[in-house]
Write an enzyme that holds these catalytic residues in place. Structure first.
Site, mmCIF file in Angstrom:
data_model
loop_
_atom_site.group_PDB
_atom_site.id
_atom_site.type_symbol
_atom_site.label_atom_id
_atom_site.label_comp_id
_atom_site.label_asym_id
_atom_site.label_seq_id
_atom_site.Cartn_x
_atom_site.Cartn_y
_atom_site.Cartn_z
ATOM 1 N N LYS A 66 0.848 -1.205 0.000
ATOM 2 C CA LYS A 66 0.000 0.000 0.000
ATOM 3 C C LYS A 66 0.879 1.250 0.000
ATOM 4 C CE LYS A 66 -3.824 -2.377 2.301
ATOM 5 N NZ LYS A 66 -4.613 -2.631 3.518
ATOM 6 N N GLN A 109 -4.220 -1.545 9.889
ATOM 7 C CA GLN A 109 -4.253 -2.874 9.271
ATOM 8 C C GLN A 109 -4.826 -3.910 10.244
ATOM 9 O OE1 GLN A 109 -3.595 -3.348 6.071
ATOM 10 N NE2 GLN A 109 -3.841 -5.560 6.068
ATOM 11 N N ASP A 163 -10.675 3.177 4.690
ATOM 12 C CA ASP A 163 -11.056 1.760 4.612
ATOM 13 C C ASP A 163 -12.582 1.593 4.602
ATOM 14 O OD1 ASP A 163 -9.150 -0.271 4.363
ATOM 15 O OD2 ASP A 163 -8.492 -0.077 6.451
HETATM 16 N N1 GUN Z 1 -6.822 -6.730 6.520
HETATM 17 C C1 GUN Z 1 -7.205 -7.435 5.419
HETATM 18 N N2 GUN Z 1 -7.761 -6.602 4.507
HETATM 19 C C2 GUN Z 1 -7.706 -5.362 5.041
HETATM 20 C C3 GUN Z 1 -8.117 -4.087 4.551
HETATM 21 O O1 GUN Z 1 -8.670 -3.918 3.449
HETATM 22 N N3 GUN Z 1 -7.882 -3.046 5.397
HETATM 23 C C4 GUN Z 1 -7.308 -3.198 6.609
HETATM 24 N N4 GUN Z 1 -7.140 -2.107 7.371
HETATM 25 N N5 GUN Z 1 -6.930 -4.374 7.086
HETATM 26 C C5 GUN Z 1 -7.126 -5.441 6.296
#
Ligand code: GUN
Length: 294
Positions: free
Chosen positions: A52, A96, A119
């Site tokens: 990311k 995350q 998110d």
């Molecule tokens: N863990 C797995 N997918 C995601 C996501 O799209 N965002 C976040 N913050 N954690 C994740």
């Protein structure tokens, strides 16, 4: 059979965002700034967050990676979130998931300012999504919608079967596919670990969206001819022949299911790269809203 090429489409989207960033720079505006918080040392989570941040650099965003120890307390994490909420330089941020067990995930997600919640996990944003209001749509479901849109896959009147009811993918996906509009207007069945006769239900599906995390759960005998298959699974399976010692495996037996499918996403190179592209898109949106409100 058409492969829904998430790698290509995500690159197209990143190129489109990069053009917007260069326009912002020309106008003398601040570029979007995404922060990502990771707690602990889970290998897969570190890889995702790293991707990311790298994607931000590639398209000209600013990024901040906040790494916190696996022993971080809930209070310490909440304090960090308060800092990020108050930092005017940061347009959007993510925490995350999953988090270590001493931390209450819901408390953490509730603490994020909804205007910075790229998110789309805060209840305010999730509620807005369910009510067709403008908001941040969670990146993975948003990426799936974008793939269906760009390949013009018919969803109206179709029976969509979602496998898995996670808050990140299955639940929002089931809401979005049933919404009025395109992609949407599907008749949706949300299946999960307690679903009876799941094989019979999947067999009726025009569109299968599997977000279970069980390698090769969906086999060719379970789907009908012409099915559209979206595979959200990304499980690390030990494989000594690979340099890293594992391979990434989806929920779908791709080799055999693809022979019956009209459209299918590969793993890797399907939904995964789309998730990152749509997170960037949400961050661009956050920057534009931030600017409009300042
Ligand atoms: N863990 C797995 N997918 C995601 C996501 O799209 N965002 C976040 N913050 N954690 C994740």
């Amino acid at each position: 059979m058409t492969i829904l090429d998430g790698k290509k489409i995500s690159n197209d989207i990143k190129d489109e965002i990069a053009i917007e960033v260069s326009k912002m720079k020309k106008r003398g505006e601040k570029v979007p700034h995404l922060a990502a918080v990771i707690v602990g040392n889970d290998g897969a989570s570190l890889t995702y967050v790293g991707s990311k941040v790298k994607a931000c650099e590639r398209i000209g965003f600013e990024s901040t990676l906040v790494k916190m120890a696996s022993t971080t307390s809930e209070i310490e994490l909440l304090k960090k979130i308060e800092e990020l909420n108050a930092d005017d330089q940061i347009d959007g941020f993510i925490v995350q998931l999953p988090l270590p067990k001493q931390i209450d995930e819901q408390k953490v997600l509730m603490a994020i300012n909804p205007d910075k919640d790229v998110d789309g996990f805060h209840p305010t944003n999730f509620g807005k999504m369910a009510l067709d209001m403008s908001t941040f749509i969670p990146a993975t479901p948003f990426g799936i919608l974008e793939l269906l849109d760009r390949y013009k896959v018919e969803t109206s009147g179709k029976h969509t079967v979602v496998i898995g009811r996670s808050h990140i993918v299955g639940r929002p996906m089931s809401i979005l596919m049933g919404r009025k509009g395109f992609p949407g207007n599907s008749t949706v069945t949300l299946t999960h670990s307690r679903t009876e006769n799941i094989n019979e239900i999947i067999k009726q599906a025009d569109i299968v969206i599997s977000a279970l995390g069980v390698p090769n759960f969906v086999t060719a005998d379970m789907v009908k001819d012409g099915v559209v298959v979206i595979d959200v699974g990304i499980t690390r399976v030990p494989d000594e022949t690979k340099p890293r010692g594992y391979k990434i495996t989806g929920d779908v037996d791709y080799e055999n299911v693809s022979k019956k499918a009209s459209y299918i996403t590969p793993v890797p190179g399907g939904v995964g790269p789309m998730t990152i592209a749509m997170l960037l898109k949400n961050t661009l949106l956050a920057r534009e809203r931030h600017l409009a409100n300042s």
